[in-house]
Design a protein around this motif. Sequence first.
Motif, short mmCIF file in Angstrom:
data_model
loop_
_atom_site.label_atom_id
_atom_site.label_comp_id
_atom_site.label_asym_id
_atom_site.label_seq_id
_atom_site.Cartn_x
_atom_site.Cartn_y
_atom_site.Cartn_z
N GLU A 55 4.64 -32.54 67.82
CA GLU A 55 4.50 -32.01 69.18
C GLU A 55 5.19 -32.85 70.25
O GLU A 55 5.41 -32.37 71.36
N SER A 57 -4.35 -29.46 70.33
CA SER A 57 -5.14 -30.22 69.36
C SER A 57 -6.25 -29.37 68.75
O SER A 57 -6.62 -29.56 67.60
N ALA A 76 -1.73 -30.50 75.51
CA ALA A 76 -2.03 -31.28 74.30
C ALA A 76 -3.47 -31.06 73.86
O ALA A 76 -3.75 -30.97 72.66
#
Length: 193
Positions: free
Chosen positions: A68, A125, A121
């Motif tokens: 990522e 996740s 993020a």
Amino acid sequence: HRGLVRTAFFTPTMLPMIAAANLWLFFYTPGLGLLDHVTALFGIGPTNWLGQPGTALWSVMAVTIWKESGFFMIFYLAALQAIPPDLREAARIEGAGRWAYTRRIVLPLLMPTTLFVLINALINSVRLIDHLFILTKGGPDNASKLILYWIWEMAFAYLDQAGAAVMTVLVLAALGLIAALQFMFFDRRIHYR
């Protein structure tokens, strides 16, 4: 050189997560993988990176970060290029060194991008599950079982669709609340008006 470095950072982002997980599965293979060959140079014996509760989640996190980081690098690169060069010149005239310029000008101007990256993020996740199927299947001893994998397992392995639906709604509500709190808390502190 610059284009080559950018390509090297962004290439993992274009790989499907299944392909990236299979690549890292080779790196993590005990005794044969690349990581064990590197650690052997320092006298460390073979390690079962994905088979130990203490290292499994960290190993999965390393794959995700590697995959990522190129995506988020694009946003930081755009934000850095948007900083006017006049600010660097003005800081130099005022006697600011490189550290002072970075701390007082660059980092505050990157805060909107950092907020965007933090929220994305966080969502990523929770969203990523496919690499767990390849690397650990939630093991060993549930050490790498993340919430979405748990929901999938509840719905398709234990056939508890109602419980999985409730968990999905709760996860979405929690993500929405966290994102809203991040915007409310950080938004006023990071934008200059």
